[in-house]
Write a protein that holds these residues in place. Structure first.
Motif, PDB file in Angstrom:
ATOM      1  N   SER A 196      -7.742 100.998  67.197  1.00 14.46           N
ATOM      2  CA  SER A 196      -8.874 100.404  67.900  1.00 14.46           C
ATOM      3  C   SER A 196      -9.846  99.816  66.885  1.00 14.46           C
ATOM      4  O   SER A 196      -9.725 100.026  65.683  1.00 14.46           O
ATOM      5  CB  SER A 196      -9.572 101.433  68.781  1.00 14.46           C
ATOM      6  OG  SER A 196      -9.836 102.584  68.020  1.00 14.46           O
ATOM      7  N   ASP A 224     -15.315 101.713  63.902  1.00 17.43           N
ATOM      8  CA  ASP A 224     -16.741 101.947  64.152  1.00 17.43           C
ATOM      9  C   ASP A 224     -17.571 101.199  63.120  1.00 17.43           C
ATOM     10  O   ASP A 224     -17.187 101.092  61.959  1.00 17.43           O
ATOM     11  CB  ASP A 224     -17.070 103.440  64.035  1.00 17.43           C
ATOM     12  CG  ASP A 224     -16.341 104.242  65.103  1.00 17.43           C
ATOM     13  OD1 ASP A 224     -15.670 103.603  65.945  1.00 17.43           O
ATOM     14  OD2 ASP A 224     -16.444 105.475  65.087  1.00 17.43           O
ATOM     15  N   SER A 261     -19.564 103.163  68.190  1.00 18.94           N
ATOM     16  CA  SER A 261     -18.143 103.349  68.447  1.00 18.94           C
ATOM     17  C   SER A 261     -17.681 102.356  69.501  1.00 18.94           C
ATOM     18  O   SER A 261     -18.300 102.256  70.572  1.00 18.94           O
ATOM     19  CB  SER A 261     -17.894 104.781  68.934  1.00 18.94           C
ATOM     20  OG  SER A 261     -16.693 104.818  69.670  1.00 18.94           O
ATOM     21  N   PHE A 262     -16.612 101.643  69.199  1.00 19.45           N
ATOM     22  CA  PHE A 262     -16.125 100.654  70.156  1.00 19.45           C
ATOM     23  C   PHE A 262     -15.152 101.249  71.158  1.00 19.45           C
ATOM     24  O   PHE A 262     -14.520 100.542  71.924  1.00 19.45           O
ATOM     25  CB  PHE A 262     -15.528  99.455  69.409  1.00 19.45           C
ATOM     26  CG  PHE A 262     -16.577  98.658  68.717  1.00 19.45           C
ATOM     27  CD1 PHE A 262     -17.384  97.802  69.443  1.00 19.45           C
ATOM     28  CD2 PHE A 262     -16.796  98.798  67.363  1.00 19.45           C
ATOM     29  CE1 PHE A 262     -18.388  97.083  68.831  1.00 19.45           C
ATOM     30  CE2 PHE A 262     -17.799  98.073  66.734  1.00 19.45           C
ATOM     31  CZ  PHE A 262     -18.606  97.226  67.464  1.00 19.45           C
ATOM     32  N   ASN A 290     -20.169  99.240  74.273  1.00 20.23           N
ATOM     33  CA  ASN A 290     -20.188  98.619  72.949  1.00 20.23           C
ATOM     34  C   ASN A 290     -19.092  97.572  72.810  1.00 20.23           C
ATOM     35  O   ASN A 290     -19.301  96.514  72.222  1.00 20.23           O
ATOM     36  CB  ASN A 290     -20.028  99.692  71.865  1.00 20.23           C
ATOM     37  CG  ASN A 290     -21.249 100.578  71.809  1.00 20.23           C
ATOM     38  OD1 ASN A 290     -22.328 100.173  72.230  1.00 20.23           O
ATOM     39  ND2 ASN A 290     -21.077 101.797  71.332  1.00 20.23           N
ATOM     40  N   TYR A 291     -17.903  97.884  73.350  1.00 16.13           N
ATOM     41  CA  TYR A 291     -16.827  96.909  73.268  1.00 16.13           C
ATOM     42  C   TYR A 291     -17.178  95.667  74.076  1.00 16.13           C
ATOM     43  O   TYR A 291     -16.849  94.555  73.699  1.00 16.13           O
ATOM     44  CB  TYR A 291     -15.494  97.507  73.734  1.00 16.13           C
ATOM     45  CG  TYR A 291     -14.302  96.772  73.152  1.00 16.13           C
ATOM     46  CD1 TYR A 291     -13.931  96.962  71.829  1.00 16.13           C
ATOM     47  CD2 TYR A 291     -13.564  95.875  73.910  1.00 16.13           C
ATOM     48  CE1 TYR A 291     -12.861  96.279  71.270  1.00 16.13           C
ATOM     49  CE2 TYR A 291     -12.490  95.189  73.358  1.00 16.13           C
ATOM     50  CZ  TYR A 291     -12.150  95.406  72.046  1.00 16.13           C
ATOM     51  OH  TYR A 291     -11.099  94.725  71.489  1.00 16.13           O
ATOM     52  N   LEU A 336     -19.285  93.585  71.921  1.00 15.56           N
ATOM     53  CA  LEU A 336     -18.444  92.935  70.915  1.00 15.56           C
ATOM     54  C   LEU A 336     -17.734  91.715  71.512  1.00 15.56           C
ATOM     55  O   LEU A 336     -17.759  90.609  70.958  1.00 15.56           O
ATOM     56  CB  LEU A 336     -17.417  93.935  70.366  1.00 15.56           C
ATOM     57  CG  LEU A 336     -16.401  93.341  69.391  1.00 15.56           C
ATOM     58  CD1 LEU A 336     -17.048  93.085  68.038  1.00 15.56           C
ATOM     59  CD2 LEU A 336     -15.191  94.241  69.218  1.00 15.56           C
ATOM     60  N   CYS A 337     -17.087  91.947  72.662  1.00 18.86           N
ATOM     61  CA  CYS A 337     -16.370  90.852  73.332  1.00 18.86           C
ATOM     62  C   CYS A 337     -17.328  89.728  73.678  1.00 18.86           C
ATOM     63  O   CYS A 337     -17.000  88.546  73.545  1.00 18.86           O
ATOM     64  CB  CYS A 337     -15.690  91.344  74.606  1.00 18.86           C
ATOM     65  SG  CYS A 337     -14.280  92.389  74.293  1.00 18.86           S
ATOM     66  N   TYR A 392      -8.448  97.086  72.674  1.00 20.43           N
ATOM     67  CA  TYR A 392      -9.270  97.898  73.570  1.00 20.43           C
ATOM     68  C   TYR A 392      -8.394  98.874  74.351  1.00 20.43           C
ATOM     69  O   TYR A 392      -8.647 100.071  74.377  1.00 20.43           O
ATOM     70  CB  TYR A 392     -10.041  96.997  74.534  1.00 20.43           C
ATOM     71  CG  TYR A 392     -10.909  97.792  75.482  1.00 20.43           C
ATOM     72  CD1 TYR A 392     -11.973  98.540  74.994  1.00 20.43           C
ATOM     73  CD2 TYR A 392     -10.649  97.810  76.848  1.00 20.43           C
ATOM     74  CE1 TYR A 392     -12.758  99.295  75.842  1.00 20.43           C
ATOM     75  CE2 TYR A 392     -11.442  98.558  77.708  1.00 20.43           C
ATOM     76  CZ  TYR A 392     -12.494  99.292  77.202  1.00 20.43           C
ATOM     77  OH  TYR A 392     -13.257 100.043  78.045  1.00 20.43           O
TER      78      TYR A 392
END
Lengths: 334, 256, 289
Positions: free
Chosen positions: A147, A150, A155-156, A161-162, A165-166, A231
């Motif tokens: 994954s 971090d 933490s993704f 948080n992901y 990011l996306c 992910y």
């Protein structure tokens, strides 16, 4: 093009949207946050698909290309130990490179033949994944994909948080795609669609421009695949089959492909219908049927897609009479 | 005599067993309007398509500015200044008038991927837009700048087609039946435009049915019949050539 | 070894039979409507589930179920024609997309009615013929071969000898010319849709005991059919039959001697080659599209 007022409106709209998107995950439940992650990824997928359709060619292999990005990024990080952010870029590049190679056979075809050819090419790639257990893991695919690392205390693994990011990656990508379309490239892509012979006569190398559109579209589709793979942690050939392609088609067509925002409207609207309404009502099994009916209805009654509603609304609000139906761009090709 | 800009040498083209063009040779002098005429099925259009890169010749070759260009793709030819137009109205119908001509500036407005992305192509695009606007003025289309091309009246569409071709900076312009489907008034206007184009220093070669227009316009005429050269000369020479008269009468006979 | 080869030939003939019926139906619809019916595989699936319902479920005789399946799926074809193909006649992409929508609907109906699991059907007959030493042909498969021969011959006669058949061929070549001859376009398209869909239905019904139907069985069939119609030349009925035979032999032999996945790959690569080298198909006209 040169209309600066429109540009300002677009910017204001984009910034408001961005603000809304930043707040969004705070308002959602955990599972809805996951859906939001996939939605953002799918936005990139369908917008990149639209870039391809600008040239008038409708591919049925776009989801497989997304898969190429997903597989490549997963393999780079898992087997070769490449850091995930870099492997995502490499995965997207692999997808782009695949498009470069596929351009040579595929762009000897046009229209319907291209549709079928892209479908066949995609199926060949899927069969390769299925057949070669090393390195692709066969029908079961790959799992335990590393994954996103971090960053400090972020933490993704956490969907919120992901999601952010996306959001960053996809916003940058959309900006690039938007710039490409507004530049002379976009004009040339449109020209290829409507009159490739005329474009050729003034010096456009039609093959190179088709290849450029295909490669760019594939790069970003591959990037969306990489975002997906790191992910969810697992990919397999079935995830990228023609059923998934059908959903991309539905998003694009229901939204309409004449404008940049059309497919985004399509994917957002249908994701809300699908994952919020239908799931809440417990209609999971009949979901494909509703999708099918929506697809038929939109081809029949709304050939310009959902996007065509906005100009109509605008006209209505301004108190003008609605003009008779304009040309249908989404439906009549190839 | 000046060096020809375009030279066709022993050109043949067959389709299956059918010989459409047979051992054709002629040359085009720079700064002239050169017409290719002939009865139906004489091989004019095939000749045109071979020169413009749509077909490769079966044998023989085409020389442009001293360089053999036989079988080179249309877009490459465009890059070196050999531009063709199309029969009737072939336009980017969905584009605005100005965007049609802007696209015509493709070769002169080349720019890299990154510079387009970052907007560093602004200067070259401004040049292209200026050029397009000048061309619209030349063709009296400035008022229709932002109109969609498909909404234009027929005569204006034909003029726009010429504007798109001129935007590509031709050294020689190949016109494919420029007068077909035009009324006398439109024909007269198009003839004036063609002369103006020649006076800009652009050589014009055209393939045409309309004898009257060709006779009134061209400096030199090549007459084809059954795929071969029948005769060549000034309009006056061609008009009085008994072979030409016979070929045209003969074909009229067959047609009736 | 020679036994295995002979057996593979017999298997190939069986495969050629059902593949050509499917492909011919698809080509017929394309010829008249100008649209590729993406839901053709699901029509085949509908034929198979008719047998599941009537023969396995209600214990009706097998052939009654097959005939009902053919007519029922033919009617489904008419529904498609009426619901969207007619409105989308000059819009090949629209027609294709709408047929994808219909495909999803048919799949969902099958899932709702029969579940996603494979439906096992007891064979309607256990009999088999021993053609040579150890080379077997079950009656169940023989039915398919016989049906293909009969139906294709009947179709051939229909297209060559009857007024409607003539009109249909005229229509496939030039819709306007056909209309000028005073032929009702809607009537022709209805007949073509009924026959084209019905052929898919009858194949589904006849092969149901051999393949264990699932709601998603149409996918591999439509891929196969695409390959065949591209190789044969889109719109070419005779080409479709020849290509079906060719593909059936190649696919069956590669499956037997190598692997099913390799066979699929060979088929797709074959199709890509044809598309690249001669997009009008091996048996298509030479001129550029």
């Amino acid at each position: 093009m040169s209309d600066s007022k429109t540009t300002i409106t677009v910017w204001i709209f984009a910034l408001t949207l961005l603000a809304g998107l930043l707040v969004l995950p705070q308002l959602l439940s955990y599972s809805q946050r996951e859906i939001a992650v996939f939605l953002i990824i799918n936005v990139l997928l369908v917008v990149s698909y639209r870039l391809m359709t600008l040239t008038g060619e409708w591919s049925l292999g776009h989801v497989v290309i997304m898969g190429v990005g997903a597989y490549a990024s997963a393999l780079f990080s898992k087997r070769l130990g490449v850091p995930v952010p870099l492997s995502m870029f490499l995965g997207a590049s692999t997808a782009g490179l695949t498009a470069v190679v596929l351009s040579f056979p595929l762009f000897r075809m046009k229209g319907f033949y291209f549709l079928i050819g892209s479908f066949a090419a995609g199926e060949v790639i899927r069969l390769i994944w299925k057949y070669f257990t090393f390195p692709f893991g066969g029908a079961k695919g790959l799992n335990l994909i590393p994954s996103f690392p971090d960053i400090g205390w972020i933490s993704f693994f956490d969907p919120v948080n992901y999601y952010y990011l996306c959001l960053i990656v996809v916003s940058v990508s959309l900006f690039i795609l938007y710039r490409v379309e507004r530049s002379r490239f976009g004009l040339t892509f449109h020209a290829l669609h409507w009159q490739d012979k005329l474009a050729e006569s003034v010096g456009v190398n039609t093959f190179r421009y088709r290849m450029l559109a295909f490669t760019l579209a594939s790069f970003f589709a591959g990037l969306s695949g990489a975002l997906y793979a790191h992910y969810i942690g697992t990919v397999n050939p079935t995830r990228f089959d023609v059923e998934e392609m059908v959903y991309v088609l539905i998003w694009a067509i229901v939204g309409g492909t004449a404008t940049f925002y059309g497919p985004i409207v399509g994917v957002v609207a249908l994701t809300i219908v699908n994952d919020v309404l239908l799931r809440a009502l417990g209609f999971d099994t009949i979901r494909p049927m509703i999708y099918g009916a929506v697809l038929i209805a939109s081809v029949l009654f709304m050939p310009d897609g959902l996007e065509s509603i906005f100009p109509k609304l605008k006209r209505l609000m301004m108190g003008r009479k609605t003009e008779p139906a304009t040309k249908s761009e989404a439906g009549e090709i190839p | 005599m000046t060096q020809p800009i375009l030279e066709v040498c022993d050109l043949s083209r067959n389709f299956g067993g059918l010989l459409a063009v047979n051992q054709l040779s002629f040359s085009v002098i720079p700064g002239t309007i050169h017409g290719i005429i002939g009865p139906n099925g004489a091989g004019k259009t095939t000749t045109f398509n071979v020169i413009s890169g749509f077909y490769a010749p079966s044998s023989g070759h085409v020389t442009y500015l001293g360089k053999d260009i036989s079988g080179i793709r249309t877009d490459r030819l465009a890059e070196i200044g050999l531009i063709r137009t199309f029969q009737g109205t072939t336009l980017f119908n969905e584009f605005s008038v100005i965007d049609n001509v802007r696209l015509g500036c493709h070769v002169s407005a080349k720019s890299g991927f990154l510079s387009r992305l970052l907007g560093a192509d602004r200067e070259s695009e401004a040049v292209a837009t200026k050029k397009a606007e000048d061309l619209l003025a030349f063709f009296n289309l400035s008022d229709l700048r932002d109109e969609e091309a498909s909404n234009l009246p027929h005569g204006h569409q034909r003029a726009l087609g010429m504007a798109v071709a001129l935007a590509a900076d031709p050294k020689i312009l190949l016109l494919d039946e420029p007068f077909t489907g035009m009324n006398p008034e439109e024909t007269a206007r198009m003839m004036t435009l063609t002369r103006d184009i020649r006076d800009r220093g652009i050589t014009v070669m055209l393939v045409e049915h309309d004898m009257q227009a060709v006779m009134g316009l061209c400096d030199m005429i090549t007459v084809m019949n059954f795929g071969s050269l029948l005769t060549e000369g000034t309009p006056k020479e061609v008009r009085t050539n008994p072979g030409v008269i016979e070929a045209y009468l003969g074909s009229a006979h067959h047609a009736s | 070894m020679s036994e295995l080869i002979l057996q593979t030939i017999v298997n190939s003939i069986y495969a050629a039979s059902y593949m050509s019926l499917i492909a011919v139906g698809l080509v017929l619809i394309f010829g008249v409507m100008g649209v590729i019916n993406f839901a053709h595989g699901e029509l085949y699936m509908a034929g198979a589930y008719t047998v599941v319902a009537l023969y396995s479920g209600l214990n009706l005789p097998f052939f009654v179920a097959v005939v009902v399946g053919m007519v029922f799926v033919g009617l489904l074809g008419l529904v498609m024609e009426y619901a969207f193909f007619r409105a989308l006649r000059d819009n090949p992409l629209g027609g294709l997309i709408a047929s994808i929508g219909f495909l999803l609907i048919l799949q969902t109906v099958a899932v709702l009615g029969f579940g996603v699991r494979m439906a096992h059907i007891r064979p309607s007959t256990q009999e088999k013929i021993e053609l040579f030493d150890g080379v077997l042909l079950t009656h169940q498969r023989l039915y398919v071969i016989v049906a293909a021969i009969l139906l294709l011959t009947a179709l051939y006669i229909f297209l060559r000898k009857t007024k409607f058949g003539w009109a249909m061929r005229a229509c496939a070549q030039d819709t306007e010319a056909a209309a000028l001859q005073g032929i009702s376009l809607n009537q022709i398209t209805r007949i073509a849709m009924f026959i084209g869909a019905g052929l898919a239905g009858v194949v589904g019904a006849l092969t149901a005991p051999l393949v264990s139907p699932t709601p998603y069985m149409g996918h591999s069939i439509i891929v196969t059919a695409f390959i065949i119609i591209v190789v044969g030349g889109i719109g070419q009925l005779e080409g479709a039959v020849v290509a079906a035979i060719l593909y059936a032999f190649v696919h069956t032999f590669v499956t037997t001697f190598f692997d099913g996945v390799v066979a699929d790959m060979v088929g797709l690569v074959l199709m890509l080659l044809v598309l690249v080298v001669k997009p009008t198909g091996l048996f298509g006209a030479n001129d550029r599209v």
